[in-house]
Design a protein around this motif. Structure first.
Motif, mmCIF file in Angstrom:
data_model
loop_
_atom_site.group_PDB
_atom_site.id
_atom_site.type_symbol
_atom_site.label_atom_id
_atom_site.label_comp_id
_atom_site.label_asym_id
_atom_site.label_seq_id
_atom_site.Cartn_x
_atom_site.Cartn_y
_atom_site.Cartn_z
ATOM 1 N N TYR A 1 49.457 42.657 43.652
ATOM 2 C CA TYR A 1 50.217 41.410 43.761
ATOM 3 C C TYR A 1 51.509 41.534 44.561
ATOM 4 O O TYR A 1 52.409 40.707 44.414
ATOM 5 C CB TYR A 1 50.509 40.872 42.351
ATOM 6 C CG TYR A 1 49.247 40.666 41.552
ATOM 7 C CD1 TYR A 1 48.262 39.786 42.002
ATOM 8 C CD2 TYR A 1 49.020 41.376 40.375
ATOM 9 C CE1 TYR A 1 47.082 39.609 41.292
ATOM 10 C CE2 TYR A 1 47.850 41.189 39.650
ATOM 11 C CZ TYR A 1 46.881 40.311 40.126
ATOM 12 O OH TYR A 1 45.715 40.136 39.427
ATOM 13 N N SER B 1 47.175 38.441 34.423
ATOM 14 C CA SER B 1 47.920 38.692 35.660
ATOM 15 C C SER B 1 47.278 37.966 36.832
ATOM 16 O O SER B 1 47.967 37.365 37.678
ATOM 17 C CB SER B 1 47.994 40.199 35.944
ATOM 18 O OG SER B 1 48.712 40.883 34.929
ATOM 19 N N ALA B 2 45.946 37.988 36.886
ATOM 20 C CA ALA B 2 45.238 37.287 37.964
ATOM 21 C C ALA B 2 45.465 35.789 37.881
ATOM 22 O O ALA B 2 45.661 35.106 38.908
ATOM 23 C CB ALA B 2 43.749 37.617 37.902
ATOM 24 N N GLU C 1 44.689 42.295 32.855
ATOM 25 C CA GLU C 1 44.156 42.043 34.197
ATOM 26 C C GLU C 1 43.875 40.552 34.394
ATOM 27 O O GLU C 1 44.243 39.968 35.416
ATOM 28 C CB GLU C 1 42.865 42.847 34.397
ATOM 29 C CG GLU C 1 43.064 44.349 34.548
ATOM 30 C CD GLU C 1 43.288 44.743 36.008
ATOM 31 O OE1 GLU C 1 43.777 43.903 36.791
ATOM 32 O OE2 GLU C 1 42.974 45.889 36.354
ATOM 33 N N ARG C 2 43.231 39.938 33.412
ATOM 34 C CA ARG C 2 42.852 38.525 33.519
ATOM 35 C C ARG C 2 44.096 37.631 33.602
ATOM 36 O O ARG C 2 44.195 36.752 34.471
ATOM 37 C CB ARG C 2 42.009 38.135 32.317
ATOM 38 C CG ARG C 2 41.541 36.677 32.317
ATOM 39 C CD ARG C 2 41.065 36.267 30.939
ATOM 40 N NE ARG C 2 42.143 36.314 29.948
ATOM 41 C CZ ARG C 2 42.066 36.996 28.800
ATOM 42 N NH1 ARG C 2 40.995 37.705 28.484
ATOM 43 N NH2 ARG C 2 43.084 36.974 27.961
#
Length: 397
Positions: A186, A141-142, A138-139
């Motif tokens: 996204y 990808s963000a 998650e991190r």
């Protein structure tokens, strides 16, 4: 004694020609052969093979582990994949990617690592995924998405001041994988990225360029086979329609059979030539062996089964595979990084795109093997025909 040695040489030549014929016409081994390759690669990595590869090109260490890990994911060997990921997230794995860039460590490092981590998570039921790995996915990808959202160019730097569009393609594919596995987040980032890419294609081929200006994204060099083979491996995971268009052009510009021998993949588009580089390796009649190997995986994801099979069979002949109990290596194991690329290509399967996109309308001709079969037949018969001619010449009138 001379006659006996001559007989041994003749038998050896004919046997080698016959073996080449078998390898050319028989289907290339599938997952079983890849597992044997992974066994060889694991022993090489544990013996310092990644450090040796680093001496050959700047991403040698990284590619040695990431390709091993990605292939392990495709085979469902998650412990091996996690082991590879841990090496990539070490100081040694990050060492070449220092410097001030919009995305820390550069989009090459972050994109490939995110893709590998997402692949490991994709192979597990949601309830059994490691929460720490989900959080890291998650991190990262963000961070990747924020980098693209804030950039005027779709091609983020891999090193300070240097951008290769292929690396951004891998990173965007990892965002698609995120949205398939976790909460979609996204889609807008990816749609904007696609539009920006389509506005910056190589003018000569209308393909994604090899290098780009780090500030504007405008091409600084045309399309090349080594990057196109990887780009076309990942585009189906991002957008099937754009992928189909790009793959059709790639096939037109780069697929070749010099001197009637092929299929192979050129480093430069048909009608042009250029220098070799650390990625392409030595160019033989314009052909890049590394691009040819990686195109096996691209063809599989595009449903181009005849080309994937043809390239794999050609590799079984040209690659000189060597077997030991439990392992398989090519060129006698002299270049393990080449084995890593080949294993990754032969194990290829879609992670996001389901089903695989529509195959190209033009299949590889069934006659592509004929020139090589003729050559092997001639080589296999040559010692015996020569011996018969010499006997006839010695015969008294």
């Amino acid at each position: 004694m001379r006659r006996f040695l001559g007989l041994l040489v003749a038998v050896a030549i004919s046997a080698a020609a016959a073996l080449s014929v078998v390898r050319l016409v028989a289907p290339a081994d599938g997952d079983s052969g890849v597992r044997r390759q992974l066994a060889f690669l694991r022993s090489e990595l544990e013996s310092g093979g990644a450090d040796d590869a680093q001496q050959l090109f700047p991403e040698g260490y990284f590619f040695s582990y990431v390709l091993y890990g990605l292939t392990a994911v495709d085979l469902g060997r998650l412990d091996d994949a996690r082991w590879a990921l841990s090496r990539l997230e070490s100081d040694a794995g990050r060492a070449p990617f220092a410097g001030d860039m919009p995305v820390q460590y550069g989009i090459f490092y972050r994109g490939w690592v995110n893709w590998l981590r997402g692949g490991i998570l994709a192979r597990q039921p949601a309830a059994s995924r490691d929460p720490a790995q989900v959080q890291a996915f998650e991190r990262d990808s963000a961070d990747i998405a924020a980098g693209f959202d804030a950039s005027p160019t779709p091609f983020l730097p891999s090193y300070p001041g240097q951008a290769w569009p292929v690396d951004s393609t891998v990173a965007v594919a990892s965002l698609r994988l995120h949205d398939k596995l976790l909460s979609p987040a996204y889609d807008v980032t990816v749609i904007r990225w696609l539009a920006n890419v389509q506005a910056r294609l190589d003018p000569a081929t209308q393909l994604i360029p090899h290098t780009a200006n780090v500030d504007t994204g405008e091409p600084t060099s045309g399309a090349q086979g080594t990057s196109q083979s990887i780009i076309n491996r990942f585009l189906p995971e991002i957008d099937p329609e754009f992928a189909r268009q790009q793959y059709t052009r790639f096939r037109t510009w780069f697929l070749s059979a010099p001197l009637g021998v092929g299929p192979t993949v050129r480093e430069y588009p048909a009608g042009t030539d250029g220098p070799s580089n650390v990625d392409s390796g030595p160019l033989v009649l314009g052909v890049s062996l590394s691009a040819t190997v990686v195109t096996i995986g691209a063809a599989k994801l595009h449903g181009d089964d005849t080309l994937a099979a043809g390239l794999a069979r050609f590799g079984e002949v040209a690659g000189l595979p060597f077997y030991t109990p439990g392992t398989k290596r090519y060129v006698f194991g002299a270049y393990p990084i080449g084995d890593a690329f080949l294993a990754w290509s032969k194990a290829a399967q879609p992670w996001v795109a389901t089903p695989a996109i529509e195959p190209p309308s033009r299949a590889l001709s069934r006659w592509w093997q004929l020139p090589l079969l003729t050559l092997f037949l001639a080589v296999g018969l040559a010692p015996w025909l020569l011996a018969a001619a010499l006997r006839r010449r010695r015969r008294p009138a």
